[in-house]
Design an enzyme around this catalytic site. Sequence first.
Site, PDB file in Angstrom:
ATOM      1  CG  ASN A   3      -0.297  -0.562   2.121  1.00  0.00           C
ATOM      2  OD1 ASN A   3       0.095  -1.309   2.223  1.00  0.00           O
ATOM      3  ND2 ASN A   3      -0.960  -0.055   3.481  1.00  0.00           N
ATOM      4  CB  THR A   8      -3.176  10.399   1.440  1.00  0.00           C
ATOM      5  OG1 THR A   8      -3.609  10.122  -0.093  1.00  0.00           O
ATOM      6  CG2 THR A   8      -2.439  12.041   1.492  1.00  0.00           C
ATOM      7  CB  ALA A  20      -4.205   6.761 -15.832  1.00  0.00           C
ATOM      8  CB  VAL A  51     -23.181  10.143  -3.172  1.00  0.00           C
ATOM      9  CG1 VAL A  51     -22.991   8.689  -3.591  1.00  0.00           C
ATOM     10  CG2 VAL A  51     -23.069  10.859  -2.087  1.00  0.00           C
ATOM     11  CB  CYS A  80      -7.195   4.148  -6.836  1.00  0.00           C
ATOM     12  SG  CYS A  80      -6.689   2.730  -6.566  1.00  0.00           S
ATOM     13  CD  GLN A 124      -9.195  11.945  -0.719  1.00  0.00           C
ATOM     14  OE1 GLN A 124     -10.796  12.680  -1.139  1.00  0.00           O
ATOM     15  NE2 GLN A 124      -9.007  11.554   0.563  1.00  0.00           N
TER      16      GLN A 124
HETATM   17  N1  NAD Z   1      -6.504  -1.403  -4.875  1.00  0.00           N
HETATM   18  C1  NAD Z   1      -6.849  -1.111  -5.935  1.00  0.00           C
HETATM   19  O1  NAD Z   1      -7.845  -1.666  -6.948  1.00  0.00           O
HETATM   20  C2  NAD Z   1      -5.651  -0.540  -6.463  1.00  0.00           C
HETATM   21  C3  NAD Z   1      -5.994  -1.208  -8.578  1.00  0.00           C
HETATM   22  C4  NAD Z   1      -3.710  -0.516  -8.756  1.00  0.00           C
HETATM   23  C5  NAD Z   1      -3.271  -0.159  -8.069  1.00  0.00           C
HETATM   24  N2  NAD Z   1      -3.239  -0.242  -6.569  1.00  0.00           N
HETATM   25  C6  NAD Z   1      -2.234   0.217  -5.911  1.00  0.00           C
HETATM   26  O2  NAD Z   1      -1.403  -0.631  -5.238  1.00  0.00           O
HETATM   27  C7  NAD Z   1      -0.744  -0.665  -4.064  1.00  0.00           C
HETATM   28  C8  NAD Z   1      -1.308  -1.731  -3.272  1.00  0.00           C
HETATM   29  O3  NAD Z   1      -3.028  -1.777  -3.323  1.00  0.00           O
HETATM   30  P1  NAD Z   1      -4.276  -2.097  -2.511  1.00  0.00           P
HETATM   31  O4  NAD Z   1      -5.114  -2.007  -2.571  1.00  0.00           O
HETATM   32  O5  NAD Z   1      -3.733  -3.892  -2.845  1.00  0.00           O
HETATM   33  O6  NAD Z   1      -3.044  -1.999  -0.736  1.00  0.00           O
HETATM   34  P2  NAD Z   1      -3.893  -3.223   0.417  1.00  0.00           P
HETATM   35  O7  NAD Z   1      -3.755  -2.320   1.513  1.00  0.00           O
HETATM   36  O8  NAD Z   1      -4.809  -4.064  -0.162  1.00  0.00           O
HETATM   37  O9  NAD Z   1      -3.099  -4.722   0.061  1.00  0.00           O
HETATM   38  C9  NAD Z   1      -1.880  -4.299   0.847  1.00  0.00           C
HETATM   39  C10 NAD Z   1      -0.730  -4.591   1.183  1.00  0.00           C
HETATM   40  O10 NAD Z   1       0.655  -5.003   1.516  1.00  0.00           O
HETATM   41  C11 NAD Z   1       1.309  -5.682   2.619  1.00  0.00           C
HETATM   42  N3  NAD Z   1       2.321  -5.432   2.739  1.00  0.00           N
HETATM   43  C12 NAD Z   1       3.052  -3.632   3.171  1.00  0.00           C
HETATM   44  N4  NAD Z   1       4.466  -3.703   3.602  1.00  0.00           N
HETATM   45  C13 NAD Z   1       4.514  -5.099   3.897  1.00  0.00           C
HETATM   46  C14 NAD Z   1       5.287  -5.104   4.023  1.00  0.00           C
HETATM   47  N5  NAD Z   1       6.996  -4.823   4.555  1.00  0.00           N
HETATM   48  N6  NAD Z   1       6.323  -6.765   3.538  1.00  0.00           N
HETATM   49  C15 NAD Z   1       5.093  -7.604   3.372  1.00  0.00           C
HETATM   50  N7  NAD Z   1       3.397  -6.705   3.082  1.00  0.00           N
HETATM   51  C16 NAD Z   1       3.490  -5.719   3.111  1.00  0.00           C
HETATM   52  C17 NAD Z   1      -0.051  -5.191   4.140  1.00  0.00           C
HETATM   53  O11 NAD Z   1      -0.098  -6.082   4.979  1.00  0.00           O
HETATM   54  C18 NAD Z   1      -1.054  -5.137   3.185  1.00  0.00           C
HETATM   55  O12 NAD Z   1      -2.123  -6.354   2.775  1.00  0.00           O
HETATM   56  C19 NAD Z   1      -1.647   1.145  -4.105  1.00  0.00           C
HETATM   57  O13 NAD Z   1      -0.174   1.717  -4.482  1.00  0.00           O
HETATM   58  C20 NAD Z   1      -2.698   1.335  -5.104  1.00  0.00           C
HETATM   59  O14 NAD Z   1      -2.291   2.041  -4.949  1.00  0.00           O
HETATM   60  C21 NAD Z   1      -4.756  -0.419  -5.975  1.00  0.00           C
HETATM   61  O1  UPG Z   2     -19.059   7.363 -13.793  1.00  0.00           O
HETATM   62  C1  UPG Z   2     -18.731   6.868 -12.980  1.00  0.00           C
HETATM   63  C2  UPG Z   2     -17.614   5.627 -12.916  1.00  0.00           C
HETATM   64  C3  UPG Z   2     -17.048   5.762 -11.061  1.00  0.00           C
HETATM   65  N1  UPG Z   2     -17.541   6.103 -10.499  1.00  0.00           N
HETATM   66  C4  UPG Z   2     -17.089   6.075  -9.095  1.00  0.00           C
HETATM   67  O2  UPG Z   2     -15.666   6.369  -8.920  1.00  0.00           O
HETATM   68  C5  UPG Z   2     -14.660   5.834  -7.916  1.00  0.00           C
HETATM   69  C6  UPG Z   2     -13.738   4.644  -8.376  1.00  0.00           C
HETATM   70  O3  UPG Z   2     -14.854   3.623  -9.244  1.00  0.00           O
HETATM   71  P1  UPG Z   2     -13.343   2.521 -10.169  1.00  0.00           P
HETATM   72  O4  UPG Z   2     -12.517   3.865 -11.183  1.00  0.00           O
HETATM   73  O5  UPG Z   2     -14.676   1.712 -10.942  1.00  0.00           O
HETATM   74  O6  UPG Z   2     -12.718   1.342  -9.209  1.00  0.00           O
HETATM   75  P2  UPG Z   2     -11.422   1.474  -8.707  1.00  0.00           P
HETATM   76  O7  UPG Z   2     -11.631   0.315  -7.926  1.00  0.00           O
HETATM   77  O8  UPG Z   2     -11.570   2.684  -7.713  1.00  0.00           O
HETATM   78  O9  UPG Z   2     -10.856   2.091  -9.721  1.00  0.00           O
HETATM   79  C7  UPG Z   2     -10.093   3.219 -10.232  1.00  0.00           C
HETATM   80  O10 UPG Z   2      -8.223   2.906  -9.600  1.00  0.00           O
HETATM   81  C8  UPG Z   2      -7.797   2.065  -9.424  1.00  0.00           C
HETATM   82  C9  UPG Z   2      -6.987   1.939  -8.681  1.00  0.00           C
HETATM   83  O11 UPG Z   2      -5.673   2.196  -9.133  1.00  0.00           O
HETATM   84  C10 UPG Z   2      -7.239   2.136 -10.759  1.00  0.00           C
HETATM   85  O12 UPG Z   2      -6.261   0.338 -11.504  1.00  0.00           O
HETATM   86  C11 UPG Z   2      -7.965   1.838 -11.617  1.00  0.00           C
HETATM   87  O13 UPG Z   2      -7.744   1.736 -13.310  1.00  0.00           O
HETATM   88  C12 UPG Z   2      -9.582   2.401 -11.363  1.00  0.00           C
HETATM   89  O14 UPG Z   2     -10.685   2.576 -12.477  1.00  0.00           O
HETATM   90  C13 UPG Z   2     -16.085   4.659  -7.193  1.00  0.00           C
HETATM   91  O15 UPG Z   2     -16.757   5.696  -6.210  1.00  0.00           O
HETATM   92  C14 UPG Z   2     -17.342   4.800  -8.408  1.00  0.00           C
HETATM   93  O16 UPG Z   2     -18.635   4.614  -7.512  1.00  0.00           O
HETATM   94  C15 UPG Z   2     -18.994   7.260 -10.695  1.00  0.00           C
HETATM   95  O17 UPG Z   2     -19.072   7.522  -9.739  1.00  0.00           O
HETATM   96  N2  UPG Z   2     -19.066   7.006 -11.605  1.00  0.00           N
END
Ligand code: NAD
Ligand code: UPG
Length: 507
Positions: free
Chosen positions: A117, A120, A250, A297, A303, A305
């Site tokens: 993770n 912020t 993106a 809403v 991600c 914010q």
């Molecule tokens: N959640 C999403 O949809 C999404 C999509 C694309 C990119 N990302 C990015 O991917 C990254 C991970 O997001 P996430 O939602 O999977 O986070 P998450 O909080 O679900 O998972 C992160 C995991 O890493 C582990 N961790 C932290 N430090 C560690 C260490 N030193 N050794 C071993 N484990 C450790 C934590 O215990 C936790 O389980 C973030 O940078 C996020 O911005 C998230």
């Molecule tokens: O037309 C829309 C589309 C989405 N949302 C809202 O926007 C937020 C984010 O939605 P979505 O982007 O579908 O989900 P995330 O899992 O947050 O995925 C975003 O954030 C990820 C983490 O970086 C990226 O990997 C993805 O490409 C990007 O879509 C949610 O609250 C949705 O309800 C709206 O209000 N209106």
Amino acid sequence: MESVHLISGSQPYVNEVVFDCGMLDDKKMVIKKICCIGAGYVGGPTCSVIALKCPEITVTVVDKSMDRIAQWNSDKLPIYEPGLDEVVRECRGRNLIFSTDIETAIKEADLIFISVNTPTKTFGNGKGRAADLKYVEGAARMIAEVATGNKIVVEKSTVPVRAAESILNILRANNRPGVSYQILSNPEFLAEGTAIDDLLKADRVLIGGEDTPEGHAAVEELCWVYEHWISRTNIITTNTWSSELSKLAANAFLAQRISSINSLSAVCEATGADISEVARAVGLDSRIGSKFLQASVGFGGSCFQKDILNLVYICECLNLPEVAAYWQQVIDMNEYQKSRFSTKVVESLFNTVSGKQITLLGFAFKKDTGDTRESPAIHVAKTLLDEGAKLHIYDPKVEPSQIVDDLTHPSVTEEPESVKNSITIHSDPYTATMGTHAIVLCTEWDEFMVLDYERIYKGMMKPAHIFDGRKILDHDRLIKIGFQVQTIGKRLARPLITRTWGSPYQA
Ligand SMILES: NC(=O)c1ccc[n+]([C@@H]2O[C@H](COP(=O)([O-])OP(=O)(O)OC[C@H]3O[C@@H](n4cnc5c(N)ncnc54)[C@H](O)[C@@H]3O)[C@@H](O)[C@H]2O)c1
Ligand SMILES: O=c1ccn([C@@H]2O[C@H](COP(=O)(O)OP(=O)(O)O[C@H]3O[C@H](CO)[C@@H](O)[C@H](O)[C@H]3O)[C@@H](O)[C@H]2O)c(=O)[nH]1
């Protein structure tokens, strides 16, 4: 087999490197074992899909959280994601391993994803805006301490531009004989709720690497992994910094579309235009496109914010205040939308919800996930609790303990015990609505569209209000049933609003 074109410039920022990874079976690749540090929403699903599509590679997902790993090894996975159970069931124990033995997994791996993770920062320099890289740093230090041989280290986490440089500094500082590193940027674009589909049919896979022969070779190794199921034309390669920035860009573009449509939803409510009609008319322009124009809403999730705040902070550090202010406005508009909606609920309930029973339908930040990070439902709940309401909350996938944690967090309340006494969490939407004054729909779960609203209406206090924060309900039908209905971006049948006592007016 490999062609490298340096398209322009001599600085690392402007070089574009294009690799031809060739056909999968032309190659003699060395990746037999992958380790992923971080078993979260990204590490878990991503590595499950890699294990599914690359049966000859052993993929070990490690985490410092014993609970999380225990859940990955159980029948109830730690995250809800459609299709994930099936993939994990097929691969776990075959070539997919979940473990807390981080050291061994690092030592044995040819390629290591850092998927931790990057929240912020909540303190110090850049508080509230900069990404906190302490977990990335922790993972890099762990690799530096225990790695043997040659490793490809892949930034999967979303990080600030040039974070790879810091990681490499940590990795190379140990300078142990026989150990060498290549660092790649390979940001993840999956969205929660559709992660498995997004991974299986990715619009693109982005890989950034160092512009050196060793860097190119490492990029090619990772291309080879993805080429097991992604067409080469959808795998794009760039320099490391472009790849890191593209991920922030993106998310900024996607969130900007939501803030844009949400800003216009306020204009619709003030004028009588309908935001769904506007979105359709605008989105049919092929240059604009129809996706991500659903007024709501407000956007939530872990991600958007965080990543835009990070972009704003980077721009400020680069002395680009106008650019920083431009992207900050996307966040400000989202705050405005969440407040606007919450205020509308209070005002419509005769400007006081003190002691009133209010149902929240949905608590996750979007449908098909149990994730509540930055969920707009938390903002709505906080406003209503601050005004003295009693909340009845139903969400099909969010754990009750998560809802309690979110609403008793110090950022939400200074009186956690009082909040606990003011919320009831239900496992059924009908009991959640029984005897309440209003329903506030915060998440667009499909099941909310097909509830028996006649039955619900009968059980509610009158007048019975519905606030549809996702624009998914059949408003005309609800009005016919007898509900007072309000939504985003459209004026409905004129509910009576009292802004201050004694001055009722028609909205
Ligand atoms: N959640 C999403 O949809 C999404 C999509 C694309 C990119 N990302 C990015 O991917 C990254 C991970 O997001 P996430 O939602 O999977 O986070 P998450 O909080 O679900 O998972 C992160 C995991 O890493 C582990 N961790 C932290 N430090 C560690 C260490 N030193 N050794 C071993 N484990 C450790 C934590 O215990 C936790 O389980 C973030 O940078 C996020 O911005 C998230
Ligand atoms: O037309 C829309 C589309 C989405 N949302 C809202 O926007 C937020 C984010 O939605 P979505 O982007 O579908 O989900 P995330 O899992 O947050 O995925 C975003 O954030 C990820 C983490 O970086 C990226 O990997 C993805 O490409 C990007 O879509 C949610 O609250 C949705 O309800 C709206 O209000 N209106």
